[in-house]
Design a protein around this motif. Structure first.
Motif, PDB file in Angstrom:
ATOM      1  N   ALA A   1       0.874  -1.300  -0.084  1.00  0.00           N
ATOM      2  CA  ALA A   1       0.023   0.019   0.147  1.00  0.00           C
ATOM      3  C   ALA A   1       0.768   1.305  -0.038  1.00  0.00           C
ATOM      4  CB  ALA A   1      -0.923   0.178   1.081  1.00  0.00           C
ATOM      5  N   HIS A   2       2.167   1.099   0.359  1.00  0.00           N
ATOM      6  CA  HIS A   2       2.922   2.492   0.520  1.00  0.00           C
ATOM      7  C   HIS A   2       4.113   2.318  -0.359  1.00  0.00           C
ATOM      8  CE1 HIS A   2       0.728   2.487   4.173  1.00  0.00           C
ATOM      9  NE2 HIS A   2       0.821   3.684   4.247  1.00  0.00           N
ATOM     10  N   ASP A   3       4.034   1.273  -1.405  1.00  0.00           N
ATOM     11  CA  ASP A   3       5.060   1.095  -2.556  1.00  0.00           C
ATOM     12  C   ASP A   3       6.567   0.685  -1.803  1.00  0.00           C
ATOM     13  OD1 ASP A   3       3.279   1.517  -4.710  1.00  0.00           O
ATOM     14  OD2 ASP A   3       3.257   3.613  -4.262  1.00  0.00           O
ATOM     15  N   ILE A   4       6.452   0.127  -0.966  1.00  0.00           N
ATOM     16  CA  ILE A   4       7.806  -0.310  -0.280  1.00  0.00           C
ATOM     17  C   ILE A   4       8.499  -1.694  -0.585  1.00  0.00           C
ATOM     18  CG2 ILE A   4       8.919  -0.626   2.049  1.00  0.00           C
ATOM     19  CD1 ILE A   4       7.236   1.303   3.082  1.00  0.00           C
ATOM     20  N   PRO A   5       9.432  -1.681  -1.499  1.00  0.00           N
ATOM     21  CA  PRO A   5       9.823  -3.105  -1.844  1.00  0.00           C
ATOM     22  C   PRO A   5      10.166  -4.085  -0.900  1.00  0.00           C
ATOM     23  CG  PRO A   5      11.023  -1.324  -3.088  1.00  0.00           C
ATOM     24  CD  PRO A   5      10.537  -0.677  -1.565  1.00  0.00           C
ATOM     25  N   PHE A   6       9.931  -5.275  -1.160  1.00  0.00           N
ATOM     26  CA  PHE A   6      10.146  -6.417  -0.118  1.00  0.00           C
ATOM     27  C   PHE A   6      10.384  -7.515  -0.783  1.00  0.00           C
ATOM     28  CE2 PHE A   6       5.476  -6.485  -0.694  1.00  0.00           C
ATOM     29  CZ  PHE A   6       5.199  -7.724  -0.900  1.00  0.00           C
ATOM     30  N   VAL A   7      11.082  -8.528  -0.161  1.00  0.00           N
ATOM     31  CA  VAL A   7      11.318  -9.967  -0.562  1.00  0.00           C
ATOM     32  C   VAL A   7      10.230 -10.803  -0.160  1.00  0.00           C
ATOM     33  CG1 VAL A   7      12.917 -11.839  -0.016  1.00  0.00           C
ATOM     34  CG2 VAL A   7      13.844  -9.600   0.131  1.00  0.00           C
ATOM     35  N   GLY A   8       9.914 -11.661  -1.160  1.00  0.00           N
ATOM     36  CA  GLY A   8       9.028 -12.685  -0.794  1.00  0.00           C
ATOM     37  C   GLY A   8       7.667 -12.608  -1.587  1.00  0.00           C
ATOM     38  N   SER A   9       6.949 -13.569  -1.307  1.00  0.00           N
ATOM     39  CA  SER A   9       5.341 -13.542  -2.194  1.00  0.00           C
ATOM     40  C   SER A   9       4.683 -12.202  -1.758  1.00  0.00           C
ATOM     41  CB  SER A   9       4.774 -14.675  -1.716  1.00  0.00           C
ATOM     42  OG  SER A   9       5.557 -15.838  -2.225  1.00  0.00           O
ATOM     43  N   PRO A  10       3.827 -11.914  -2.791  1.00  0.00           N
ATOM     44  CA  PRO A  10       2.929 -10.752  -2.694  1.00  0.00           C
ATOM     45  C   PRO A  10       1.712 -11.126  -1.545  1.00  0.00           C
ATOM     46  CG  PRO A  10       2.260 -11.702  -4.501  1.00  0.00           C
ATOM     47  CD  PRO A  10       3.397 -12.300  -4.108  1.00  0.00           C
ATOM     48  N   SER A  11       0.934 -10.196  -1.074  1.00  0.00           N
ATOM     49  CA  SER A  11       0.101 -10.440  -0.346  1.00  0.00           C
ATOM     50  C   SER A  11      -1.061 -11.152  -0.579  1.00  0.00           C
ATOM     51  CB  SER A  11      -0.734  -9.196   0.636  1.00  0.00           C
ATOM     52  OG  SER A  11      -1.423  -8.603  -0.814  1.00  0.00           O
ATOM     53  N   SER A  12      -1.538 -11.230  -1.909  1.00  0.00           N
ATOM     54  CA  SER A  12      -2.552 -11.959  -2.535  1.00  0.00           C
ATOM     55  C   SER A  12      -2.106 -13.477  -2.380  1.00  0.00           C
ATOM     56  CB  SER A  12      -2.710 -11.521  -3.885  1.00  0.00           C
ATOM     57  OG  SER A  12      -1.667 -11.807  -4.607  1.00  0.00           O
ATOM     58  N   ALA A  13      -0.924 -13.801  -2.597  1.00  0.00           N
ATOM     59  CA  ALA A  13      -0.501 -15.167  -2.495  1.00  0.00           C
ATOM     60  C   ALA A  13      -0.309 -15.720  -0.974  1.00  0.00           C
ATOM     61  CB  ALA A  13       1.097 -15.535  -3.353  1.00  0.00           C
ATOM     62  N   CYS A  14       0.116 -14.781  -0.266  1.00  0.00           N
ATOM     63  CA  CYS A  14       0.267 -15.299   1.150  1.00  0.00           C
ATOM     64  C   CYS A  14      -1.104 -15.484   1.982  1.00  0.00           C
ATOM     65  CB  CYS A  14       1.005 -13.959   2.144  1.00  0.00           C
ATOM     66  SG  CYS A  14       2.488 -13.896   1.715  1.00  0.00           S
ATOM     67  N   LYS A  15      -2.276 -14.948   1.417  1.00  0.00           N
ATOM     68  CA  LYS A  15      -3.458 -14.926   1.805  1.00  0.00           C
ATOM     69  C   LYS A  15      -4.026 -16.394   1.420  1.00  0.00           C
ATOM     70  CE  LYS A  15      -4.655  -9.925   2.089  1.00  0.00           C
ATOM     71  NZ  LYS A  15      -5.395  -8.890   1.362  1.00  0.00           N
ATOM     72  N   LEU A  16      -3.689 -16.635   0.235  1.00  0.00           N
ATOM     73  CA  LEU A  16      -4.136 -17.837  -0.354  1.00  0.00           C
ATOM     74  C   LEU A  16      -3.550 -19.237   0.221  1.00  0.00           C
ATOM     75  CD1 LEU A  16      -4.435 -17.230  -4.182  1.00  0.00           C
ATOM     76  CD2 LEU A  16      -6.503 -17.794  -2.530  1.00  0.00           C
ATOM     77  N   MET A  17      -2.236 -19.010   0.452  1.00  0.00           N
ATOM     78  CA  MET A  17      -1.331 -20.159   1.040  1.00  0.00           C
ATOM     79  C   MET A  17      -1.378 -20.180   2.586  1.00  0.00           C
ATOM     80  SD  MET A  17       2.284 -20.059  -0.898  1.00  0.00           S
ATOM     81  CE  MET A  17       2.397 -18.088  -0.455  1.00  0.00           C
TER      82      MET A  17
END
Length: 803
Positions: A108-124
């Motif tokens: 939401a604040h355009d901050i780069p991060f390592v790993g899967s996006p929130s959409s994938a995390c929610k599903l997994m």
């Protein structure tokens, strides 16, 4: 590159998160990158930490100390601090870190991060949601039944009963729908048992929904998936998880080495099965929209089907975690693995970066790190030795090599990948199977490296472990002018036997010499040395020596002990062993008889609940012939409840452990630590399993005043001098805050050096702080100085020639 490393979190997995963050810092910093740690507490409040703070203590300590000594960052302040770095590396396991919440905040604040996006995390992350998503898209899944904490018991039982009938379930697994690290997982044979286990999940706050599945008949595995420069998933070589004790892979199995589980990497599957698992894992990686890295758990069922059951957006990063084990099999160091993960994420955001290697000194000191053995403390030794090896590996002044001691005093020089296994037994077994393992790796590794865009490994990269005798080990060390870092605990590594052998060859080593090691190993002799000081404020506990052969005399021994100690609360422990092996509280002659009979029968462990005051399984000592009965010391009740320290005065006794350093006959006590045990006796887990124990360093002034803490330090220095401690040690004591008497329990001449051990916390409390790497380097230098001084004074023979 500046990396914001975020750890902690609100879940029960936050202790593992701290260990992952420490490991990540250990292996990312040498690449020339600056790590900026942040800690998230139970209430999702963020704190900025110094690197030294990250290395100290457990979540309870963090939560308590930060709540009372620091101001949390607002969400805006935290996000602004993240913007000041190049990229965020989330290392929070469980809720908030793996369910997509933290990722959504960063997105939401355009901050780069390592790993899967929130959409994938929610599903997994939520197993129920992942299962439904997979089933809708024709992936093979296990049937399941879900019950919620808000459902009535009648409705839940009816749903579970129908599930059992429909799927012919005779044994089920009950687990939190959202959660990891095997927390709250149990088996059930009936619908009623399944409901009870689900209610346990709710009561223990492991979640509000429980998932019930048929128990899998087959072989369990886990597999790491990375991404290459074309953003294509590349699965590594899976790890087979073989349970030899119990029917579930528990939190303890996963994070504390135990012989009740065995890892096989490569797995004992055919190459065609491995290829199918890899292909399916890569398909699911893409299907869920994962990024950078992930770990997928599954089963090879007895009917040949492959089922994936759990997905881990942020794989654990402890020193011998699956991530690093599987990376090592394709030629990666810990740093290589993390570098590939972080740089892939950085490239996605077009972040510029450079890497660098640690510049070694022109003539670095060679160090042979020796661990293993066959005592009850061998698995802790493995954790200590591996940690020492990895810490020194990143130092400029040392070139460490790992060596493991086997059951018959044979020693193996270990290549990198053979060092990363779960237990001592596992490493020794893999050494014996090395030719077959390397032959398989030469087949399995090339296509993986090719797809990752990496050059092929040469035959020299597939190194064999090398077996030798102790004398050959010593002769080679002489030829290399190497330092021997003893990371053994108990047995010949700590009783002076090995020290005598090293002295014979003139080799420098850490810790005390032969005589002092022998004295400290014997708790009865240690007590006599302390009592010889004739200091009423510095004493040892009364003792009664028994042997396993005295089973028939248990009744009379119990009567003698209760009369001598004027107590029916008795502690039994090995006379010459440590790490809580075999230490248990006894309440009757019958319990003493059960304990001695277990020793006579050669039992290696006592199952939980064997004795009335034994809530956990305990390892039994393998080498001690004699045992001691001591009065059980009833201590004040101390715990951290929520964010508050609760101290209920009872007897005035408080249990502490204190590190002490020695150089040229001068002793310096480190800060005492209050050790908080959840049961009657401080467990192996609380001592060495990351995120489990609570150590308050320095002790809170509300319990032990500054004056009393200084008195304890003085008494520890007196005790260390009386024992002749050399280099370093850790002394366990009880201190009475009313009488100011110190009661010495034991002196550890080679204390544990695992990643989360308390002596690091104490070193970090020094002014200036000593980091774990600096502390270990100091131990090496103490040993080198002692040998040089002894040779100058003709107290030690010169090195034996290789000829």
């Amino acid at each position: 590159m500046r990396i914001a490393l975020v750890c902690g979190g609100p879940s029960a997995e936050r202790g593992i998160s701290l260990n992952s963050a420490r490991s990540a810092m250990d292996h990312l910093t040498p690449l020339g990158w600056e790590i900026v740690p942040f800690y998230c507490d139970l209430g999702r409040h963020f704190y900025r930490l110094s690197p030294s703070q990250l290395y100290s203590n457990t979540p309870s300590d963090f939560d308590y100390k930060l709540a009372h000594t620091a101001e949390p960052l607002t969400q805006t302040e935290f996000l602004n601090a993240c913007r000041e770095t190049d990229i965020v590396f989330p290392a929070i396991h469980g809720a908030f870190g793996e369910d997509g919440e933290l990722q959504a905040m960063l997105e939401a604040h355009d901050i780069p991060f390592v790993g899967s996006p929130s959409s994938a995390c929610k599903l997994m992350f939520d197993k129920g949601i992942a299962n439904t998503h997979m089933a809708k898209n024709a992936f093979a899944v296990l049937p399941n039944c879900r019950v919620n904490s808000g459902d009535t018991a009648e409705a839940s039982l009816q749903a579970i009963t129908e599930f059992f009938k429909k799927h012919h379930v005779t044994k089920a697994v009950v687990k939190p729908s959202a959660g990891g690290s095997s927390l709250g997982v149990a088996t059930a044979a009936t619908p009623q048992e399944a409901l009870a286990r689900a209610q346990d999940i709710f009561e223990q706050k492991h979640g509000t929904q429980a998932l019930i599945e048929p128990y899998c008949q087959g072989r369990e595995f886990t597999i790491v998936v990375l991404q290459n420069s074309d953003n294509q998933p590349v699965a590594l070589i899976p790890t087979e998880i073989d349970l030899t004790g119990g029917d579930l892979f528990t939190f303890r199995h996963k994070y504390l080495p135990t012989c009740h589980v065995e890892y096989h990497c490569p797995p004992r599957f055919g190459d065609d099965v491995i290829a199918r698992i890899q292909k399916d894992a890569e398909t699911l990686f893409t299907f869920f929209g994962m990024r950078d890295f992930s770990r997928l758990d599954g089963w090879l069922l007895d009917d040949g089907r492959v089922i994936f059951s759990d997905f881990n957006p942020i794989s654990g990063m402890e020193q011998n975690s699956y991530l690093f084990i599987q990376g090592s099999r394709i030629g990666f160091t810990h740093g290589d693995m993390l570098r590939i993960i972080v740089t892939h994420a950085a490239q996605r955001y077009s972040i510029d970066y450079t890497t660098q290697a640690v510049a070694k000194n022109p003539q670095p000191q060679k160090v042979r790190v020796l661990f293993g053995g066959m005592t009850a403390e061998r698995q802790v030794s493995l954790m200590s030795g591996t940690n020492v090896w990895l810490k020194l590996l990143h130092s400029a002044g040392y070139v460490p090599e790992p060596y493991i001691l086997g059951a018959n005093r044979e020693i193996w020089h270990l290549p990198y990948s053979f060092t990363l296994n779960h237990t001592v037994e596992e490493i020794l077994a893999r050494c014996g199977e090395a030719e077959q393992i390397i032959a398989r790796l030469k087949t399995l590794v090339p296509p993986i490296r090719a797809r990752l865009g990496l050059p092929a490994l040469t035959d020299n990269a597939f190194k064999m472990p090398r077996k030798m005798s102790l004398s050959q080990f010593c002769l080679e060390a002489v030829g290399e002018q190497a330092f021997v870092f003893i990371a053994l605990h108990g047995g010949e590594g700590e009783d002076g036997t090995l020290q005598a052998e090293l002295d014979r060859y003139g080799l420098p080593y850490n810790g005390s010499d032969t005589d002092v090691s022998h004295l400290c190993m014997d708790k009865d002799a240690t007590g006599r040395a302390i009592d010889a000081l004739d200091n009423p404020l510095l004493v040892s506990a009364g003792k009664l020596i028994v042997t396993a052969k005295q089973v028939a005399e248990a009744e009379n021994i119990w009567k003698a002990a209760t009369h001598k100690f004027q107590s029916y609360d008795i502690l039994i422990k090995p006379q010459s062993d440590g790490c809580s092996a075999g230490v248990v509280r006894l309440k009757s002659a019958q319990e003493l008889k059960i304990y001695l009979q277990a020793l006579t029968d050669g039992k290696t462990f006592l199952p939980a609940g064997t004795l009335s005051q034994q809530p956990n399984m305990i390892e039994m000592p393998l080498s001690s012939a004699s045992f001691m009965l001591e009065p059980f010391i009833v201590t004040d009740a101390i715990q951290i409840a929520g964010l508050e320290l609760v101290h209920i005065a009872r007897t005035g006794w408080v249990e502490l452990t204190v590190g002490v350093l020695e150089e040229n006959g001068r002793y310096h006590s480190l800060s005492p630590s209050i050790t908080v045990a959840h049961g009657s006796v401080l467990s192996l887990e609380e001592k060495f399993q990351g995120g489990t124990g609570v150590n308050l360093t320095p002790p809170p002034e509300s319990i032990i005043s500054v004056k009393q803490a200084n008195l304890i330090k003085t008494q520890i220095e007196q005790a260390a001098k009386a024992l002749g401690i050399q280099g370093y040690a850790r002394i366990d004591i009880f201190f009475n805050v009313v009488t100011e008497q110190t009661l010495v329990i034991e002196a550890n001449s080679l204390p544990g050096l695992t990643p989360s051990t308390v002596i690091y916390h104490q070193a970090l409390a020094e002014l200036p702080p000593l980091t774990p790497q600096e502390f270990l380097a100091q131990l090496v230098e103490f040993g080198l100085e002692r040998r040089a001084l002894a040779q100058a004074q003709n107290l030690m023979p010169p090195r034996v020639s290789r000829e």
